[in-house]
Design a protein around this motif. Sequence first.
Motif, PDB file in Angstrom:
ATOM      1  N   ASP A  45       0.689  -1.322   0.035  1.00  0.00           N
ATOM      2  CA  ASP A  45       0.098  -0.038  -0.243  1.00  0.00           C
ATOM      3  C   ASP A  45       0.888   1.119  -0.076  1.00  0.00           C
ATOM      4  N   TRP A  46       1.920   1.189   0.816  1.00  0.00           N
ATOM      5  CA  TRP A  46       2.710   2.279   0.843  1.00  0.00           C
ATOM      6  C   TRP A  46       3.481   2.575  -0.471  1.00  0.00           C
ATOM      7  N   TYR A  47       3.953   1.695  -1.128  1.00  0.00           N
ATOM      8  CA  TYR A  47       4.815   1.652  -2.277  1.00  0.00           C
ATOM      9  C   TYR A  47       3.959   2.178  -3.420  1.00  0.00           C
ATOM     10  N   ALA A  48       2.668   1.546  -3.533  1.00  0.00           N
ATOM     11  CA  ALA A  48       1.552   2.003  -4.516  1.00  0.00           C
ATOM     12  C   ALA A  48       1.411   3.356  -4.638  1.00  0.00           C
ATOM     13  N   GLN A  49       1.232   4.024  -3.079  1.00  0.00           N
ATOM     14  CA  GLN A  49       1.139   5.273  -3.067  1.00  0.00           C
ATOM     15  C   GLN A  49       2.491   6.193  -3.373  1.00  0.00           C
ATOM     16  N   ALA A  50       3.432   5.603  -3.123  1.00  0.00           N
ATOM     17  CA  ALA A  50       4.372   6.433  -3.199  1.00  0.00           C
ATOM     18  C   ALA A  50       4.915   6.693  -5.051  1.00  0.00           C
ATOM     19  N   ILE A  51       4.579   5.576  -5.689  1.00  0.00           N
ATOM     20  CA  ILE A  51       4.964   5.591  -7.165  1.00  0.00           C
ATOM     21  C   ILE A  51       3.714   6.424  -7.953  1.00  0.00           C
ATOM     22  N   SER A  52       2.782   6.520  -7.155  1.00  0.00           N
ATOM     23  CA  SER A  52       1.782   7.306  -7.702  1.00  0.00           C
ATOM     24  C   SER A  52       1.570   8.862  -7.419  1.00  0.00           C
ATOM     25  N   ASP A  53       2.269   9.233  -6.337  1.00  0.00           N
ATOM     26  CA  ASP A  53       2.164  10.536  -5.798  1.00  0.00           C
ATOM     27  C   ASP A  53       2.951  11.496  -6.486  1.00  0.00           C
ATOM     28  N   LYS A  54       2.315  12.460  -7.303  1.00  0.00           N
ATOM     29  CA  LYS A  54       2.773  13.419  -8.393  1.00  0.00           C
ATOM     30  C   LYS A  54       3.403  14.544  -7.359  1.00  0.00           C
ATOM     31  N   ARG A  55       3.172  14.598  -6.186  1.00  0.00           N
ATOM     32  CA  ARG A  55       3.823  15.806  -5.372  1.00  0.00           C
ATOM     33  C   ARG A  55       5.174  15.740  -5.125  1.00  0.00           C
ATOM     34  N   ASN A  56       5.731  14.336  -5.315  1.00  0.00           N
ATOM     35  CA  ASN A  56       6.949  14.104  -4.899  1.00  0.00           C
ATOM     36  C   ASN A  56       7.766  13.569  -6.110  1.00  0.00           C
ATOM     37  N   SER A  57       8.959  13.635  -6.222  1.00  0.00           N
ATOM     38  CA  SER A  57       9.992  13.281  -7.255  1.00  0.00           C
ATOM     39  C   SER A  57      10.678  11.927  -6.807  1.00  0.00           C
ATOM     40  N   ASN A  58      10.216  10.829  -7.148  1.00  0.00           N
ATOM     41  CA  ASN A  58      10.721   9.453  -6.710  1.00  0.00           C
ATOM     42  C   ASN A  58      11.556   8.797  -7.510  1.00  0.00           C
TER      43      ASN A  58
END
Length: 169
Positions: free
Chosen positions: A43-56
Amino acid sequence: MIKLKPLTPENLPSFYKWIKDEEAIIYSLSIFQAMKTDQQIEDWYAQAISDKRNSNHGIFVDGVFVGYAGISGISTINKSGEYFIFIGDKDHWGKGIGTQVTQMIVKMGFEELGLNRIMLSVSVPNVGGVKAYERAGFVLEGRYREAALRNGEYHDKLVMSVLKSEWKP
């Protein structure tokens, strides 16, 4: 050779191992301390890769996925963000990767994202991290006293930043 690439679903299995390793996450995100199941990690990972406010970005060394880094909480109004890095593969610790990746992400933040200020917070016991950030141009701004609880003990966190006007590529 170090390369930064977008995080993909194929990178997820490494996080299962890393986040369950107490030594690997000791100075990392507090949320990593709370995640105990594969589903929480997914769940955390899915959110991390979809969050456009962050540059991952995934960190790859000679083609091997070893961690991730980027800038979170990007403010387009204030032209600022918060740097983060997590090298989960302990075989790649202490080899200067953190310094190089930090320099790469800072450059990206200033040149590609148009930021003016990049800040971070780092645990005082994370001596290697502090040194890597200093080598990348970050300067000390302040200290959060007893801001983190790890292994039953509180420790301070340092606040550091680098400004575009002071940055030397």
